[in-house]
Design a protein around this motif. Structure first.
Motif, short mmCIF file in Angstrom:
data_model
loop_
_atom_site.label_atom_id
_atom_site.label_comp_id
_atom_site.label_asym_id
_atom_site.label_seq_id
_atom_site.Cartn_x
_atom_site.Cartn_y
_atom_site.Cartn_z
N ARG A 144 3.36 -0.89 0.82
CA ARG A 144 2.86 -2.28 0.80
C ARG A 144 2.61 -2.77 2.23
NH1 ARG A 144 2.75 -5.71 -3.33
NH2 ARG A 144 4.11 -4.37 -4.56
N ALA A 145 3.49 -2.39 3.14
CA ALA A 145 3.29 -2.78 4.54
C ALA A 145 2.01 -2.16 5.10
CB ALA A 145 4.49 -2.37 5.37
N CYS A 146 1.76 -0.91 4.76
CA CYS A 146 0.53 -0.26 5.23
C CYS A 146 -0.71 -0.97 4.68
CB CYS A 146 0.52 1.21 4.80
SG CYS A 146 1.65 2.26 5.71
N LEU A 147 -0.67 -1.32 3.42
CA LEU A 147 -1.84 -1.89 2.75
C LEU A 147 -2.05 -3.36 3.10
CD1 LEU A 147 -4.10 -1.44 0.64
CD2 LEU A 147 -2.43 -2.07 -1.14
N TRP A 148 -0.94 -4.11 3.25
CA TRP A 148 -1.04 -5.56 3.33
C TRP A 148 -0.74 -6.15 4.70
CZ3 TRP A 148 -3.05 -9.01 0.06
CH2 TRP A 148 -3.31 -8.60 -1.26
N SER A 149 -0.11 -5.41 5.59
CA SER A 149 0.25 -6.04 6.87
C SER A 149 -0.99 -6.39 7.68
CB SER A 149 1.16 -5.13 7.69
OG SER A 149 1.46 -5.76 8.93
N ARG A 150 -1.04 -7.63 8.09
CA ARG A 150 -2.13 -8.09 8.95
C ARG A 150 -1.74 -8.02 10.43
NH1 ARG A 150 -5.50 -10.31 5.22
NH2 ARG A 150 -4.48 -11.05 3.32
N LEU A 151 -0.47 -7.70 10.70
CA LEU A 151 0.05 -7.81 12.05
C LEU A 151 0.51 -6.48 12.66
CD1 LEU A 151 2.20 -10.96 11.31
CD2 LEU A 151 0.01 -10.93 12.51
N ALA A 152 0.94 -5.54 11.82
CA ALA A 152 1.52 -4.30 12.33
C ALA A 152 0.47 -3.36 12.92
CB ALA A 152 2.27 -3.58 11.21
N ASN A 153 0.91 -2.54 13.86
CA ASN A 153 0.08 -1.44 14.35
C ASN A 153 0.33 -0.17 13.55
OD1 ASN A 153 -1.40 -2.66 16.41
ND2 ASN A 153 0.22 -2.35 17.92
N ARG A 154 1.62 0.14 13.34
CA ARG A 154 1.99 1.37 12.63
C ARG A 154 3.23 1.13 11.79
NH1 ARG A 154 -0.83 5.70 14.46
NH2 ARG A 154 -1.94 5.42 16.43
N VAL A 155 3.37 1.91 10.72
CA VAL A 155 4.58 1.93 9.92
C VAL A 155 5.16 3.34 10.02
CG1 VAL A 155 5.60 1.67 7.63
CG2 VAL A 155 3.74 0.15 8.35
N LEU A 156 6.32 3.44 10.67
CA LEU A 156 6.95 4.73 10.94
C LEU A 156 8.19 4.91 10.05
CD1 LEU A 156 6.90 4.56 14.85
CD2 LEU A 156 5.16 5.55 13.34
N MET A 157 8.38 6.12 9.55
CA MET A 157 9.56 6.45 8.76
C MET A 157 10.41 7.46 9.54
SD MET A 157 9.87 8.06 4.93
CE MET A 157 9.46 9.70 5.52
N PRO A 158 11.51 7.00 10.18
CA PRO A 158 12.36 7.94 10.95
C PRO A 158 12.97 9.01 10.03
CG PRO A 158 12.84 5.65 11.51
CD PRO A 158 11.98 5.61 10.29
N VAL A 159 12.92 10.25 10.49
CA VAL A 159 13.55 11.35 9.74
C VAL A 159 14.72 11.95 10.51
CG1 VAL A 159 11.49 11.91 8.42
CG2 VAL A 159 11.83 12.98 10.65
N SER A 160 14.85 11.59 11.80
CA SER A 160 15.97 12.13 12.57
C SER A 160 16.14 11.31 13.85
CB SER A 160 15.72 13.59 12.95
OG SER A 160 16.77 14.09 13.77
N THR A 161 17.41 11.13 14.24
CA THR A 161 17.76 10.51 15.52
C THR A 161 18.81 11.40 16.17
OG1 THR A 161 17.32 8.28 14.69
CG2 THR A 161 18.66 8.47 16.69
N ALA A 162 18.64 11.72 17.44
CA ALA A 162 19.57 12.65 18.10
C ALA A 162 19.69 12.29 19.58
CB ALA A 162 19.08 14.09 17.96
#
Length: 725
Positions: free
Chosen positions: A49-67
Motif C-alpha cells: 500500500r505504501a508503494c502504491l499510495w505514498s505521495r511522499l516516500a522515495n523508497r520502501v525498503l524491507m530489511p532482511v539482516s542487520t549486523a
C-alpha cells in the motif's frame, strides 16, 4: 506472508513528519520518524500500500539482516550470510545500491562490488551458477547501508524511486520532484481547500508537476498507478494476488473520481516548451480536460472569471537564480508576484516554494507559516500566505512628500525664495494636467530662469536635479551659490525631505568628465507610467533609466503594439519594450551594447511579470546587428545616441552623419504596413529627407512633447516613417 514485518520508507529531508502521518494512515504499526525516513511494521500488504499510495516516500525498503560491520570483510560476510535463494531465482537478475563508508571502503562503487561478490559467491556455492547483474531493471534490488558500525541489508520493494510516478518523461530547466510537490500541497492544505470547492492555480507551472499532483491528491488517485515496474516484481516473496487486489481497488477509485465534479485546476507559463511538456504529462496522467494549462505571462495572471470560484490556492515554484540567469531580476519577479496576489486574490491562500527565501520578503505579504525543505541539495522554504489586507506589508522607505520640511519660505535667502516660488508656480500650472493624465514622474523646471541652469524632475516623492554647464563668463563662485539656492529651495517648495533630493553636479575641476558618478548605491526604485512599472536609479548614473521626455512615444507604442512584433534599437533600459509587451505585442526584441542596461532591462521585464521567453534582450552593436538580422517587425523604435565611440563598437556613431544608413537598414526589417519611430536628442539635427525620399515621413516632434517639456522645443525630435513615398 501476513505476519508483521519491518520496513523503512525513505523521503527527502523535511518531509519526515508528513510521511509518518501518511504511513500511519495506511494501517502501519510501530511507526517511528528518523532523519530522511520512517520506520514502520505491518503485513506485506501495508508495504504494498505504501508503494502504491505514498505521495511522499522515495523508497520502501524491507530489511532482511542487520549486523556489525567495520570493514570490507565484515560487509562481505554479512551479505553472504543471508539465504539469497529465498529472495532471488538463480536465473534472475539483481543490482546493489550501496551507501556509507568503512575503514577500507571510501567509494560506493567498491562497497556495491563487495556486496555483489558476496551474493554471487553464495549462489555459486549452492547452485554452481549465479544470477546476472542488471542495474536498470533488476528482478531484485538490494539496498546496503552502512552507518555507525552497523550494516542494514534490505530488499527494495519500490524499485526505482517512488517520486518517479511514470507520467512525467520531461521537465523544465529545474523540475520539481513529484513527492516534493505533493509535500508542498499538503503543507499548503490543498486537500482542505479542495474539499470546500476551491481552485488550484499555478502562474509559473513549468512542466505542470504541482498541478498534476494536486489533481491526483484531490481526486484520491493512487500515484503508483502509472508505474509499470516494481522492485518486488521478481522477488520470490512477492504476493501477486494481494498486490493485484490493491491495484484493482485503486483503479476502481480512480474511475469513480474521474466521474465526479472537479474544481478548477489551471496553470500558466510564458514558455511554449514548458507548456508542451506540461500537456504531455497531463495526458499521460489521464487528466486531460481536468487540468488545463495556458500560455500566459505573469503580468496577465488574474483570478478566473467563473462566478462560482470564490476561493482557492495559488501555489508556485518561481525560477531560481540559476534558472533565470540573473538572481537580481528575481527581486522584481517576486515583487510583481506579490502585487498580483494582493490585487487579484484577496481571500485566497498562496504558497510559494523558493530556493531564494529572502526574496519572499519582496512580495510585500507576511507569511503565516514557513517550512524548511530541500529541493535536491538546495535548501529551500515553503512560504504560506493568507491574502488579506491584514497581512500586507506597506513600504515605508519612500513616502511621497513626507516628512514635510521644517523650513518655510521666510527661512530662505532671496535667490532660494525666488527659485522656490518658480517651482510652486510650475507645479500649480501642471497639477490639473498631471492628475488628468495620471502622470507621476515629470519635469518641473528646465532652466526657466537662465541664472538657475538646472533641470528638476519629480519621481514620485524623489527630486532629481541635473546641473547644466554654465557659460564660461559666469563666475564659478556665483554658479555654486545659485546651485546651493536650488538645493535649499526644493525641500521647501515641494514639501519633501532633503534626503529625497538628488543632485547631479558638473565636475568643474575635470572638464573632460561630464558628471561625477555620485555613488555606487545600486538603489533602484519603482515608478509607474501608464500600465507599466519601471525602475529608476537617481544616484549612480548620468541618466535615471527613464527618459521622461519620451513619455508620449512610449505610451503610443503601448497603444500600437497589440498583435505586432516590436523591435527596440539602442534600447537603453527597455522601457519602451515593457510598454509594448504590456500593450499586447506578440514578442519584443531589445538590442543594446551595454550589459549594464540589458541587466536593468531584465529587471524591468521581471517587475512587470514579463518573461525573457517572449521578450528577448540582445547584446550587440546595433549597427552591425542590423546588417545581419533577417527578422521582420511591425513596430520599430530607433532612438540612437547623438554620438558614440565605444570600444565595443566596430565603428564610431555620429547620428547626423550616419542616420540615413541606419534608417535604411532598419526599414529593411519593417513589415509592409509597419511604422518606424525615429527619435534623437541632437539639438541641431537635420533629417536628410531627400536621401530618404523612398519613405513616407511624418514629423511628430510637436506631438511627442508633453506639457512638461514644451518650454524646450529642442529637447528631442521625432518622426514616424513608413514604406512608400
Amino acid at each position: 506472508m501476513s505476519q508483521p514485518l519491518s520496513y523503512f520508507a525513505t523521503c527527502p529531508k523535511g518531509l519526515e513528519s508528513l510521511l509518518l502521518e501518511e504511513i500511519r494512515s495506511m494501517g502501519a504499526t510501530k511507526v517511528k520518524e528518523t532523519v530522511a525516513g520512517v520506520h514502520f511494521e505491518g503485513p506485506l500488504t501495508v508495504a504494498y500500500r505504501a508503494c502504491l499510495w505514498s505521495r511522499l516516500a522515495n523508497r520502501v525498503l524491507m530489511p532482511v539482516s542487520t549486523a556489525d560491520c567495520y570493514n570490507a570483510d565484515e560487509l562481505y560476510a554479512a551479505v553472504k550470510a543471508i539465504d539469497w535463494g529465498q529472495h532471488l531465482a538463480v536465473d534472475g537478475t539483481f543490482a546493489i545500491d550501496f551507501s556509507g563508508k568503512l575503514r577500507d571502503i571510501n567509494h560506493s562503487h567498491f562497497g556495491a562490488l563487495k556486496a555483489k561478490d558476496a551474493i554471487a559467491d553464495d549462489f555459486m556455492q549452492k547452485h554452481e551458477r549465479r544470477p546476472n547483474v542488471d542495474t536498470d531493471k533488476p528482478d531484485v534490488r538490494v539496498n546496503v547501508r552502512v552507518a555507525k558500525g552497523k550494516v542494514v541489508i534490505s530488499i527494495d520493494l519500490s524499485g526505482e524511486s517512488l517520486h518517479r510516478r511514470g507520467y512525467r518523461l520531461s521537465g523544465g530547466s529545474a523540475p520539481l520532484k513529484e513527492n516534493l510537490a505533493a509535500a508542498i500541497l499538503l503543507r499548503a492544505d490543498w486537500p482542505g481547500i479542495a474539499a470546500q470547492g476551491g481552485a488550484l492555480l499555478d502562474p509559473m507551472c513549468g512542466s505542470g508537476t504541482l498541478l498534476i499532483e494536486g489533481a491526483l491528491m484531490m481526486a484520491n488517485i493512487a500515484p503508483g498507478l502509472f508505474r509499470q515496474h516494481w522492485g518486488f516484481d521478481g522477488w520470490l516473496g512477492h504476493d501477486a494476488n494481494g498486490w493485484l487486489q490493491l491495484v484493482d481497488e485503486a483503479e476502481a477509485m480512480e474511475l469513480q473520481a474521474k466521474n465526479r465534479q472537479w474544481p478548477e485546476i489551471r496553470g500558466y507559463d510564458a514558455s511554449p516548451k514548458a507548456l508542451e511538456s506540461a500537456q504531455e504529462n497531463i495526458d499521460r496522467a489521464g487528466l486531460n480536460g481536468k487540468v488545463r494549462v495556458l500560455r500566459k505571462e505573469l503580468s496577465k495572471f488574474v483570478k478566473p472569471t467563473h462566478s462560482d470560484i470564490a476561493r482557492g490556492l495559488v501555489v508556485t515554484n518561481p525560477p531560481y537564480g540559476e534558472r533565470l540567469g540573473d538572481e537580481s531580476s528575481l527581486i522584481h519577479l517576486y515583487r510583481h508576484l506579490g502585487q498580483r496576489l494582493k490585487s487579484e486574490f484577496a481571500g485566497w491562500k498562496a504558497s510559494v516554494f523558493t530556493g531564494n527565501p529572502d526574496l519572499g520578503k519582496q512580495m510585500g505579504i507576511r507569511s503565516i507559516k514557513q517550512y524548511q525543505m530541500f529541493n535536491g541539495a538546495i535548501p529551500s522554504k515553503l512560504l504560506n500566505f493568507d491574502i488579506s489586507e491584514a497581512s500586507f506589508v506597506h513600504d515605508s522607505s519612500r513616502q511621497v512628500g513626507a516628512p514635510i520640511a521644517r523650513k518655510t519660505l521666510d527661512d530662505l535667502g532671496d535667490g532660494a525664495r525666488m527659485f522656490a516660488n518658480r517651482l510652486r508656480k510650475n507645479k500649480k500650472n501642471l497639477s490639473k494636467w498631471l492628475k488628468n493624465k495620471e502622470i507621476s514622474c515629470y519635469r518641473l523646471y528646465d532652466a526657466d530662469m537662465p541664472e538657475y541652469a538646472v533641470a528638476v524632475d519629480y519621481y514620485e516623492g524623489w527630486v532629481h536635479v541635473a546641473e547644466y554647464a554654465a557659460p564660461a563668463k559666469v563666475d564659478p563662485a556665483a554658479a555654486e551659490q545659485r546651485l546651493n539656492d536650488v538645493i535649499a529651495a526644493i525641500p521647501v517648495a515641494l514639501e519633501v525631505d532633503s534626503k529625497y533630493v538628488v543632485l547631479k553636479q558638473r565636475n568643474r575641476q575635470k572638464g573632460s568628465s561630464q558628471y561625477r558618478k555620485q555613488e555606487e548605491s545600486g538603489e533602484l526604485f519603482e515608478v509607474k507610467e501608464g500600465q507599466a512599472k519601471l525602475l529608476v536609479n537617481l544616484k549612480d548614473y548620468l541618466d535615471t533609466g527613464l527618459f521622461l521626455d519620451h513619455r508620449p512615444v512610449r505610451l503610443k507604442i503601448a497603444e500600437l503594439a497589440k498583435g505586432n512584433r516590436f523591435l527596440n534599437l539602442f534600447s537603453y533600459t527597455s522601457t519602451a519594450s515593457v510598454h509594448a509587451a504590456l500593450g499586447g505585442a506578440t514578442f519584443t526584441d531589445s538590442v543594446d551594447l551595454s550589459s549594464t542596461y540589458l541587466e536593468w532591462s531584465k529587471k524591468n521585464m521581471a517587475l512587470n511579470g514579463l518573461s525573457e521567453t517572449q521578450h528577448r534582450m540582445i547584446r550587440a552593436d546595433v549597427l552591425e546587428w542590423l546588417k545581419t538580422c533577417d527578422n521582420q517587425y511591425d513596430l520599430i523604435l530607433l532612438d540612437p545616441p547623438t554620438f558614440s565611440n565605444s570600444k565595443k563598437m566596430e565603428a564610431t556613431l555620429d547620428i547626423q552623419r550616419d542616420h540615413v544608413g541606419i534608417i535604411q537598414d532598419a526599414m529593411k526589417l519593417l513589415s509592409a504596413d509597419g511604422v518606424l519611430i525615429f527619435s534623437n536628442n541632437q539639438r541641431k539635427f537635420s533629417l536628410d529627407s531627400e536621401a530618404l525620399a523612398e519613405f513616407t515621413i511624418e514629423n511628430k516632434t510637436d506631438w511627442s512633447l508633453d506639457k512638461d517639456f514644451q518650454r524646450s522645443k529642442k529637447i528631442h525630435q521625432c518622426w514616424f516613417i513608413r514604406h512608400g513615398a
